[in-house]
Motif scaffolding. Structure first.
Motif, PDB file in Angstrom:
ATOM      1  N   GLU A 193      34.179  13.936 -45.481  1.00 29.22           N
ATOM      2  CA  GLU A 193      32.956  14.053 -44.676  1.00 29.22           C
ATOM      3  C   GLU A 193      32.560  12.696 -44.100  1.00 29.22           C
ATOM      4  OE1 GLU A 193      29.697  17.017 -43.896  1.00 29.22           O
ATOM      5  OE2 GLU A 193      31.848  16.822 -43.845  1.00 29.22           O
ATOM      6  N   LYS A 589      26.251  18.359 -36.579  1.00 28.71           N
ATOM      7  CA  LYS A 589      27.076  19.580 -36.597  1.00 28.71           C
ATOM      8  C   LYS A 589      26.444  20.684 -35.757  1.00 28.71           C
ATOM      9  CE  LYS A 589      29.214  18.647 -41.067  1.00 28.71           C
ATOM     10  NZ  LYS A 589      29.325  19.015 -42.485  1.00 28.71           N
ATOM     11  N   GLU A 592      27.305  19.899 -32.221  1.00 30.79           N
ATOM     12  CA  GLU A 592      28.719  20.183 -31.998  1.00 30.79           C
ATOM     13  C   GLU A 592      28.963  21.687 -31.852  1.00 30.79           C
ATOM     14  OE1 GLU A 592      30.573  18.366 -35.360  1.00 30.79           O
ATOM     15  OE2 GLU A 592      30.034  16.328 -34.713  1.00 30.79           O
ATOM     16  N   SER A 593      28.237  22.500 -32.659  1.00 31.98           N
ATOM     17  CA  SER A 593      28.423  23.954 -32.610  1.00 31.98           C
ATOM     18  C   SER A 593      27.995  24.532 -31.269  1.00 31.98           C
ATOM     19  CB  SER A 593      27.634  24.623 -33.734  1.00 31.98           C
ATOM     20  OG  SER A 593      26.238  24.631 -33.456  1.00 31.98           O
ATOM     21  N   PHE A 737      24.535  24.357 -41.540  1.00 28.12           N
ATOM     22  CA  PHE A 737      25.179  23.050 -41.525  1.00 28.12           C
ATOM     23  C   PHE A 737      24.804  22.201 -42.733  1.00 28.12           C
ATOM     24  CE2 PHE A 737      24.247  24.621 -37.230  1.00 28.12           C
ATOM     25  CZ  PHE A 737      25.552  24.916 -36.842  1.00 28.12           C
ATOM     26  N   ASN A 753      31.803  23.412 -44.811  1.00 30.17           N
ATOM     27  CA  ASN A 753      31.034  22.164 -44.773  1.00 30.17           C
ATOM     28  C   ASN A 753      31.428  21.276 -45.945  1.00 30.17           C
ATOM     29  OD1 ASN A 753      29.719  23.178 -42.578  1.00 30.17           O
ATOM     30  ND2 ASN A 753      27.789  23.595 -43.635  1.00 30.17           N
TER      31      ASN A 753
END
Length: 963
Positions: A193, A589, A592-593, A737, A753
């Motif tokens: 991560e 995130k 980004e999604s 997320f 995740n």
């Protein structure tokens, strides 16, 4: 009144008892304080202080407050749902024997757990000595030059080693980092991560393959997750030839018998100190250790304790090289770590002190001997052992795994199950020969075919037969006198008490640290932490053994959702800074999604905590600072301008509420709206939640995510600089997320995740503290706590305003739960600085408020709701007395250099060499009650510059103290 009504009334009275004990001022004191403020009620104060548009319309819909006994009884009923099986899972977590002298006198002692981070070292020499013992222990066992004061856990320490490698590696062309595929999976999870947002390429493989790649650094595990012990010297040497930095994760107990990674050439050595007397606690808190070479001291993450001297030339300890810390360096910081694990590091160091090197050798060799005894029994039964060498862990192949696991369950013990289908067994200091017999029966399905006692006797004569001769430890360790002096309980008890007496804590007086909320850590909140049903659970134990933990965590999560106005909570982040990082990752995130991964700008007000920009940098965000206006509020015009300019790439704003300047900004909803209009998310720093609970809520105000400092608002004690917990609350669109976990999947968030901490629920064993607090306060009590936080702060600000300017106020000239007093005019007129006042307060028996943050030359004061008017008045009178001393300096009645402020703090040693122009009484007994009750700083003012120029971070010799 009938009997049922009488019972109901009695129950309500009992259930309000804790609220009354938590909140400091009595009814009479409350009336007096309101009179000072010119008000008739606390409700009037709230209306004058908090913007109406952000106030909650209804009371918090939480369960009614429980009495202390009822709350403990109910929580114990949950604890009993946990099944405390004997754990052989290992993977960095082991059963331990916490020496009872340490359990009672450190872990359960408010003199240790209510102290604050040692930023005022003259009143913190006890815990500083304990931490430097921890550093010495780490350096001795790892074979390296320099160690930190502890990090959050092994997995995050591993991630920090990767970042350090990138900073200092001479291989600047490579962006690849090698990770041993046999490292702990939770460690790999956290490193993946972190690497993703740092933009590093990761390469996985067996440890001896690391040197075949062009990398800036490599991470190896020794012994590895399967118990294998591999020689690393050739691999490390080849990596060094390629200019790579090598980090090795290890186990402290194994290093008692194994050759240290430092001796093999490692640049960084890290791991968990949990095994040195700290219970598993379903994952934490545990202190991670981190050691490196002296050449990399500027890149070392976390805090370092160093040796300096005081004004008499006596040796004194302090936090060294503080300019490295995130509060100073902001987005250029070496890491965002703010919380260490000091209380747990202290326990681990005391474990080493109590047992000493010989005691540790006995423990470690016994662990290894029993492992070898198990191995011999398995071999004789035809079980295949995958390991050629081992310290405490075996990986085995069995023909009927299901039957073995069923027998294990029947005998209430847990084995490790690998993804390969093999089983693992890790032996620890609690294991007995009888346990080995049971293990053999569980694994083979029959009684051992040989005499365990006789075989054990053979192994005693053939010590460490399972470790190759070239990997056995030959170097000495823990030779310092402190590790060889306190092995009887009498001596250990006195040593612990001697150190405790050197430290100021909440057991002495209020600690009015702005933004740190040093409130009551009630005994009833602390008691469940050491219950075996909470303390002795492995974080990877099967779910059917942890139903009590799961229910407690779920109920606490539901309460926090209600309190914050969010939709979901993750308990994984094990510090406030870790929560910031997790929250920012959720934002990234989310973008980004939606196909907006280019959004990477984070707006941060100039008044923000230093961890905010440091966390943003770790999430690969670009920090843009937003100005504050003359009143300390976010400059809305500057915010609008920057939001418009950066609209296409705006990811988030990080804002603290009430503001870091201690006021409820009227424009907070506008701030949220502006950022949302430009496609960004609002991260609300939870540092000042103590001024929100029950009155307003981050979700209501308009933010999308916050971390909650459970070690501030929700009563987990600071422990001398840690532990902490920083769970994050999010609105529903960010819930997918939240962090998950590679070993123990968390229901809810996306299973893909990554993790931000080693354990799925962070430092789970301290969650009962916040659970008990909320259960005993109820919704009504929580609001009262916030109201009294406002009352105490405004009373203190009002009383001090005639003597020190209050720098910022909000509506109706009120402050929130803290205030900032401006000392810059005093410095300009007299040369007296905020440092002088901070040190002088120690003579009055008080820890200084927060110094020079968020504004240089100021003190930020937060009294909290737990302090009585009498204690507030004692602090106020001390500040007024100090102002009078400053006036005497101004008028010439006191010398400009030889005065109580410039010479503060004063020690008992001063009494033997008194040659000052003012009296002993003026210096040492400025308050009347100090004649019978006096906190004595154990050293005079410490020379910070000398300490940094002559950096020494190991234990001084006894002779140097005598000198």
């Amino acid at each position: 009144m009938n009997q049922s009504n009488t019972q109901t009334l009695t129950q309500l009275e009992n259930n309000q008892e804790f609220v009354q004990r938590h909140i400091g001022p009595s009814a009479e004191e409350t009336a007096e304080m309101l009179q000072t403020l010119g008000m008739n009620s606390i409700e009037e104060l709230v209306e004058q202080t908090v913007p109406k548009k952000i106030q909650l319309a209804e009371p918090l819909p939480l369960p009614a407050a429980k009495s202390e006994s009822d709350a403990l009884s109910y929580l114990h009923s949950l604890a009993r749902k946990n099944k405390v099986f004997k754990s052989y899972i290992g993977m960095g977590y082991y059963n331990v024997k916490t020496p009872t002298v340490i359990l009672r006198n450190v872990l359960e002692n408010p003199g240790w757990y209510t102290a604050y981070t040692p930023y005022q070292p003259e009143g913190a020499q006890g815990r500083l000595e304990a931490i430097i013992n921890f550093q010495q222990m780490t350096m001795d066992l790892t074979g390296l030059d320099l160690a930190s004061a502890s990090l959050l856990d092994e997995a995050t320490a591993a991630a920090e080693s990767m970042a350090l490698a990138k900073r200092v590696s001479k291989n600047k062309k490579s962006n690849a980092f090698f990770i041993d595929q046999n490292a702990y999976p939770q460690t790999i999870d956290v490193m993946k991560e972190r690497a993703h947002y740092f933009g590093f390429e990761l390469i996985f493989g067996p440890a001896d393959d690391a040197a075949n790649h062009d990398v800036f650094g490599a991470f190896l595990q020794y012994p590895d997750r399967f118990g294998n012990i591999l020689p690393l010297e050739n691999t490390i040497e080849t990596l060094h030839q390629k200019k790579a930095i090598v980090a090795v994760a290890t186990d402290l107990m194994s290093l008692v018998t194994l050759k240290s990674p430092g001796e093999m050439g490692a640049d960084v050595v890290l791991g968990s100190a949990q095994r040195f007397g700290v219970p598993m606690g379903y994952g934490g808190p545990h202190a991670a250790f981190f050691a490196t070479r002296d050449a990399y001291k500027r890149a070392l993450p976390g805090r370092i304790i160093g040796v300096s001297k005081d004004t008499h030339g006596n040796q004194a300890l302090r936090m060294a090289m503080q300019t490295r810390e995130q509060h100073i360096r902001r987005e250029k910081a070496t890491s965002n770590i703010c919380t260490a694990q000091v209380l747990l590091a202290n326990m681990a160091s005391f474990y080493a002190v109590y047992h000493g090197p010989e005691g540790l050798k006995r423990i470690a060799t016994r662990i290894n001997r029993l492992t070898s005894l198990l191995a011999e029994g398995l071999k004789q039964s035809g079980v295949t052992i995958e390991n050629e060498h081992w310290f405490d862990t075996l990986t085995i192949k069995v023909s009927d795994k299901a039957s073995v696991l069923q027998r294990a369950n029947d005998n209430q013990l847990n084995l490790r199950v690998d993804e390969t289908g093999n089983l693992g067994i890790s032996i620890d200091e609690t294991t007995t020969r009888e346990d080995i017999k049971t293990l053999l029966e569980v694994i083979t399905g029959k009684s051992p075919a040989f005499d365990l006692e006789q075989e054990d006797a053979k192994l005693v004569a053939n010590t460490l037969s399972s470790v190759p001769l070239e990997l056995q430890r030959n170097s000495e360790f823990l030779t310092h006198a402190v590790f060889n002096s306190y092995h009887s309980e009498t001596e250990m008890l006195r040593y612990l008490k001697r150190l405790e007496n050197k430290d100021i804590s909440l057991t002495h007086s209020m600690i009015a640290l702005g933004s740190c909320t040093m409130k009551l850590n009630a005994t009833s909140e602390m008691i469940p932490v050491t219950w075996p049903e909470f303390a002795n659970i492995h974080p990877f134990a099967p779910n059917d053994q942890t139903e009590g933990y799961q229910q407690m965590i779920q109920e606490l999560s539901d309460w926090l959702v209600t309190i914050t106005g969010y939709d979901n909570i993750s308990m994984q982040p094990n510090s406030g800074a870790q929560g910031e990082y997790a929250g920012l990752l959720a934002i990234m995130k989310y973008h980004e999604s939606r196909g907006e991964g280019h959004r990477n700008i984070c707006l941060i007000p100039s008044s923000a905590h230093g961890t905010n920009p440091a966390s943003a940098q770790m999430a690969n965000m670009k920090v843009v600072v937003v100005n504050c206006d003359d009143k300390g509020n976010v400059d809305i015009d500057d915010l609008k301008k920057k939001a418009e300019e950066l609209s296409e790439n705006l990811a988030a704003i990080m804002v603290t509420y009430p503001s870091t300047h201690g006021v409820y900004e009227e424009s907070i909803k506008d701030i949220c709206d502006i950022v949302h209009q430009h496609g960004g998310q609002v991260y609300m720093d939870g540092a000042n939640m103590n001024a929100q609970v029950g009155i307003t809520a981050p979700g209501l105000i308009g933010s999308d995510v916050s971390h909650l400092n459970l070690h501030k608002t929700f009563c987990i004690p600071h422990g001398g600089g840690g532990p902490g917990m920083g769970p994050i609350g999010v609105k529903s669109h960010l819930a997918p997320f939240l962090p998950n976990h590679a070993v123990k999947t968390i229901e809810g968030p996306n299973r893909e995740n990554g993790a931000v901490s080693a354990a799925p629920y962070g430092s789970a064993s301290i969650l009962p503290i916040s659970y008990m607090y909320i259960a005993m306060m109820g919704g009504k009590g929580l609001r009262e706590a916030t109201e009294y936080a406002l009352l105490n702060a405004n009373y203190l600000a009002k009383r001090l305003a005639d003597h020190y300017p209050v720098l910022y106020t909000g509506r109706n000239d009120r402050v929130a739960h803290e205030c900032i007093i401006d000392l810059r005019p005093i410095k300009a007129d007299t040369g007296i600085t905020e440092v002088d006042i901070a040190k002088r307060l120690l003579d009055f028996g008080f820890h200084s408020p927060t110094m020079s943050f968020p504004v240089a030359g100021t003190l930020m004061i937060e009294p909290t709701e737990s302090e009585s008017k009498a204690e507030l008045d004692r602090f106020i009178e001390s500040m007024i007395a100090i102002k009078q001393e400053i006036h005497k300096i101004e008028t010439g009645a006191l010398d400009k250099e030889d005065n109580p402020l410039k010479n503060a703090p004063h020690t008992q040693f001063d009494l033997t060499v008194w040659e000052k122009s003012y009296s002993i009484k003026e210096a040492c007994f400025p308050l009347a009650d100090q004649i019978t009750s006096k906190f004595w700083p154990s050293v005079n003012r410490i020379d910070d510059v000398f300490g940094d120029r002559n950096l020494m971070c190991s234990c001084p010799t006894i002779d140097s103290y005598r000198d």
